[in-house]
Write a protein that holds these residues in place. Sequence first.
Motif, mmCIF file in Angstrom:
data_model
loop_
_atom_site.group_PDB
_atom_site.id
_atom_site.type_symbol
_atom_site.label_atom_id
_atom_site.label_comp_id
_atom_site.label_asym_id
_atom_site.label_seq_id
_atom_site.Cartn_x
_atom_site.Cartn_y
_atom_site.Cartn_z
ATOM 1 N N CYS A 72 0.921 -1.298 0.114
ATOM 2 C CA CYS A 72 0.019 0.407 0.228
ATOM 3 C C CYS A 72 0.342 1.382 0.170
ATOM 4 C CB CYS A 72 -0.639 0.186 1.546
ATOM 5 S SG CYS A 72 -2.206 1.572 1.121
ATOM 6 N N VAL A 92 0.848 4.162 -2.668
ATOM 7 C CA VAL A 92 0.055 3.654 -2.983
ATOM 8 C C VAL A 92 -1.424 4.030 -3.255
ATOM 9 C CG1 VAL A 92 -1.598 2.022 -5.041
ATOM 10 C CG2 VAL A 92 0.908 1.832 -4.613
ATOM 11 N N ASP A 99 -4.570 3.538 -2.701
ATOM 12 C CA ASP A 99 -6.168 3.333 -3.728
ATOM 13 C C ASP A 99 -7.101 4.148 -3.409
ATOM 14 O OD1 ASP A 99 -7.540 2.421 -6.616
ATOM 15 O OD2 ASP A 99 -8.311 1.193 -4.701
ATOM 16 N N SER A 153 -9.414 2.298 -2.453
ATOM 17 C CA SER A 153 -11.212 1.171 -2.792
ATOM 18 C C SER A 153 -11.500 0.577 -1.124
ATOM 19 C CB SER A 153 -10.796 -0.039 -3.666
ATOM 20 O OG SER A 153 -10.300 0.269 -4.930
ATOM 21 N N CYS A 154 -10.222 0.166 -0.296
ATOM 22 C CA CYS A 154 -10.635 -0.719 1.110
ATOM 23 C C CYS A 154 -11.906 0.738 1.571
ATOM 24 C CB CYS A 154 -9.707 -0.469 1.311
ATOM 25 S SG CYS A 154 -8.683 0.846 1.763
ATOM 26 N N GLU A 202 -15.104 -0.230 0.906
ATOM 27 C CA GLU A 202 -16.004 -0.365 1.113
ATOM 28 C C GLU A 202 -15.654 -0.953 3.014
ATOM 29 O OE1 GLU A 202 -17.121 -3.097 -0.980
ATOM 30 O OE2 GLU A 202 -17.128 -1.415 -2.601
ATOM 31 N N CYS A 252 -12.982 -5.265 2.428
ATOM 32 C CA CYS A 252 -11.473 -4.813 1.975
ATOM 33 C C CYS A 252 -10.594 -5.637 1.260
ATOM 34 C CB CYS A 252 -10.785 -3.619 3.367
ATOM 35 S SG CYS A 252 -10.525 -4.525 4.638
ATOM 36 N N VAL A 268 -11.236 -5.720 -2.146
ATOM 37 C CA VAL A 268 -10.886 -4.281 -3.312
ATOM 38 C C VAL A 268 -9.441 -4.407 -3.350
ATOM 39 C CG1 VAL A 268 -13.343 -4.363 -3.148
ATOM 40 C CG2 VAL A 268 -11.693 -3.062 -1.421
ATOM 41 N N CYS A 269 -8.567 -4.557 -3.014
ATOM 42 C CA CYS A 269 -7.321 -3.514 -2.767
ATOM 43 C C CYS A 269 -6.530 -4.167 -3.862
ATOM 44 C CB CYS A 269 -6.615 -4.044 -1.873
ATOM 45 S SG CYS A 269 -4.416 -3.808 -1.748
ATOM 46 N N PRO A 270 -5.888 -3.308 -4.676
ATOM 47 C CA PRO A 270 -5.105 -3.530 -6.524
ATOM 48 C C PRO A 270 -3.879 -3.819 -6.365
ATOM 49 C CG PRO A 270 -5.976 -1.335 -5.770
ATOM 50 C CD PRO A 270 -6.597 -1.807 -4.633
ATOM 51 N N VAL A 271 -3.441 -3.775 -4.668
ATOM 52 C CA VAL A 271 -1.997 -4.145 -4.487
ATOM 53 C C VAL A 271 -2.084 -5.848 -4.175
ATOM 54 C CG1 VAL A 271 -1.626 -2.712 -5.430
ATOM 55 C CG2 VAL A 271 -1.657 -2.004 -2.742
ATOM 56 N N GLU A 272 -2.993 -5.914 -3.398
ATOM 57 C CA GLU A 272 -2.788 -7.118 -2.400
ATOM 58 C C GLU A 272 -2.524 -6.941 -1.244
ATOM 59 O OE1 GLU A 272 -1.997 -10.764 -4.750
ATOM 60 O OE2 GLU A 272 -3.595 -10.345 -6.007
#
Length: 77
Positions: free
Chosen positions: A9, A12, A14, A16-17, A20, A46, A49-53
Amino acid sequence: MAYVITSPCIGVKDASCVEECPVDCIHEGEDQYYIDPDTCIDCGACEPVCPVEAIFAEEFVPEEEQEFIQKNADFFK
């Protein structure tokens, strides 16, 4: 048991988390997002939806990312 945001993270952020999370336990820090372990209800919304896992249930945080369990908790002290 709370979820933990780890090193992917960093830089980044993002968010998205954040969108959600049903209990608003994810907060923005200077370099990454953090999950408040006292507010997290362990719903897991969460994680997918995390694009970077970067998000893991605390018991599944990889060995090399273990320091982020404390880093997340310390952010809220």
